[in-house]
Design a protein around this motif. Structure first.
Motif, PDB file in Angstrom:
ATOM      1  N   PHE A  42       0.828  -1.204   0.000  1.00 58.64           N
ATOM      2  CA  PHE A  42       0.000   0.000   0.000  1.00 58.64           C
ATOM      3  C   PHE A  42       0.865   1.258   0.000  1.00 58.64           C
ATOM      4  N   LEU A  43       1.864   1.292   0.877  1.00 62.09           N
ATOM      5  CA  LEU A  43       2.743   2.454   0.960  1.00 62.09           C
ATOM      6  C   LEU A  43       3.545   2.648  -0.326  1.00 62.09           C
ATOM      7  N   ALA A  44       4.015   1.548  -0.904  1.00 62.01           N
ATOM      8  CA  ALA A  44       4.803   1.636  -2.129  1.00 62.01           C
ATOM      9  C   ALA A  44       3.989   2.251  -3.261  1.00 62.01           C
ATOM     10  N   VAL A  45       2.781   1.759  -3.455  1.00 66.90           N
ATOM     11  CA  VAL A  45       1.920   2.286  -4.524  1.00 66.90           C
ATOM     12  C   VAL A  45       1.543   3.731  -4.245  1.00 66.90           C
ATOM     13  N   SER A 192       9.632   1.857   0.525  1.00 73.03           N
ATOM     14  CA  SER A 192       8.478   0.982   0.677  1.00 73.03           C
ATOM     15  C   SER A 192       8.472  -0.110  -0.387  1.00 73.03           C
ATOM     16  N   LEU A 193       8.878   0.250  -1.602  1.00 74.83           N
ATOM     17  CA  LEU A 193       8.912  -0.716  -2.699  1.00 74.83           C
ATOM     18  C   LEU A 193       9.929  -1.815  -2.424  1.00 74.83           C
ATOM     19  N   GLY A 199       8.149 -10.254  -1.047  1.00 72.38           N
ATOM     20  CA  GLY A 199       6.926 -11.050  -1.075  1.00 72.38           C
ATOM     21  C   GLY A 199       6.135 -10.876  -2.354  1.00 72.38           C
ATOM     22  N   GLY A 200       6.667 -10.075  -3.282  1.00 72.04           N
ATOM     23  CA  GLY A 200       5.957  -9.801  -4.516  1.00 72.04           C
ATOM     24  C   GLY A 200       5.012  -8.628  -4.334  1.00 72.04           C
ATOM     25  N   LEU A 201       5.094  -7.648  -5.229  1.00 69.85           N
ATOM     26  CA  LEU A 201       4.271  -6.454  -5.109  1.00 69.85           C
ATOM     27  C   LEU A 201       2.814  -6.761  -5.455  1.00 69.85           C
TER      28      LEU A 201
END
Length: 315
Positions: A42-45, A192-193, A199-201
């Motif tokens: 969530f944070l990465a996106v 974050s990414l 675990g895979g995005l």
């Protein structure tokens, strides 16, 4: 970008109030989204989207930042990223109201960090505020003689945000405001990414979570961060800090009204103590002319931080 608004301090105050309301509301949005999507994903996106939109709007802002600007933005982004990560994980184990109030302790922790790191003198009233805030945190968070993992993670978030505030106060005036904001948000997105990739995005699973991502990315991150930084150039440190104390108030309000949280006496008393501590810290501070350091404050789960300022001497 904001040159035509430089004389509008009233607009800046109104903008800060609106931003704190947005940040308070996003506690609920994030809490719901991360129940259906991994936190790191969530944070990465969210932050990558915010950074891409900001770069698309004003790509020239990154020119002239230079090596010092990139390095400082990386340090600030690290503190900000760790703050958001611990805050978002904390929301999985603590209510939005409690999380909002504890996150607000960054206002109290900022002068403490400034004293420890920069050797700024801190008056007795600040130490009394720290004690008062600690009691408020205990009332809000203690379950018997223990502190829950959610409250502990959120307290770590407040500490990271305090370090971010102090660092931004030292460096924000030396670089383009928009460019520094873009780089910080970009580094948070990258951090974050990296954390999510093992675990895979995972992308948002439905329109509801996508809506939460878009709202937090555009409104509570990109827009709020830039507006907050701009407003800090027009509003004094004390006034901005007082306005900023509205964030946990809004968080508690929205948690009760929209999320159905029960307004207990414990939340009322603990929240009142934390708010009183923040007011005592800022309202009693009397920075001398020319001795204030503008800084951006990190927010809460939903948004960026709110701006805060640290004076070189706090009386």
């Amino acid at each position: 970008m904001f040159d035509n608004l430089k004389s509008s301090s009233r607009l800046a105050i109104g903008a800060l109030v609106a931003v704190t309301a947005a940040w308070g509301a996003t506690f609920i949005v994030v809490q719901d989204a991360v129940s259906r999507m991994p936190v790191m994903d969530f944070l990465a996106v969210r932050f990558c989207l915010a950074a891409l939109v900001m770069i698309a709007i004003r790509p020239q802002s990154l020119r002239g930042m230079g090596s010092p600007g990139f390095k400082r933005a990386a340090v600030l982004g690290l503190a900000l990223g760790l703050g958001y990560i611990t805050q978002t994980f904390g929301l999985q184990h603590a209510s939005a109201a409690v999380s909002g109030f504890i996150t607000g302790m960054f206002v109290v922790l900022t002068p403490v960090v400034s004293w420890l790191v920069l050797k700024r003198k801190t008056g007795a009233n600040v130490w009394w505020a720290v004690i008062l805030a600690t009691i408020g945190l205990a009332v809000l968070s203690l379950n018997g003689w223990s502190i829950g993992i959610g409250e502990l993670l959120t307290l770590l978030c407040a500490i990271f945000f305090a370090f971010h505030i102090v660092g931004l106060g030292e460096w924000s005036s030396k670089h383009d405001v928009y460019g520094l904001a873009v780089l910080q948000i970009s580094f948070v997105g990258i951090l974050s990414l990296v954390a999510a990739l093992p675990g895979g995005l995972t992308l948002p699973p439905d329109s509801g979570v996508w809506g939460a991502v878009v709202i937090t990315a555009l409104v509570a991150t990109a827009f709020a961060f830039v507006i907050q930084t701009w407003a800090q150039s027009l509003v004094s440190a004390t006034r901005a800090a007082v306005i900023m104390t509205m964030e946990p108030v809004f968080a508690g309000f929205f948690a009760v009204v929209l999320a159905g949280d029960r307004l207990t006496l414990r939340i009322v008393i603990g929240g009142a103590l934390v708010l009183a501590a923040m007011l005592l810290t800022e309202l009693k501070s009397k920075p001398k002319p020319g001795q204030m350091l503008a800084s951006s404050v990190p927010n809460v789960a939903g948004g960026l931080e709110v701006g805060n300022a640290v004076s070189t001497t706090e009386n």
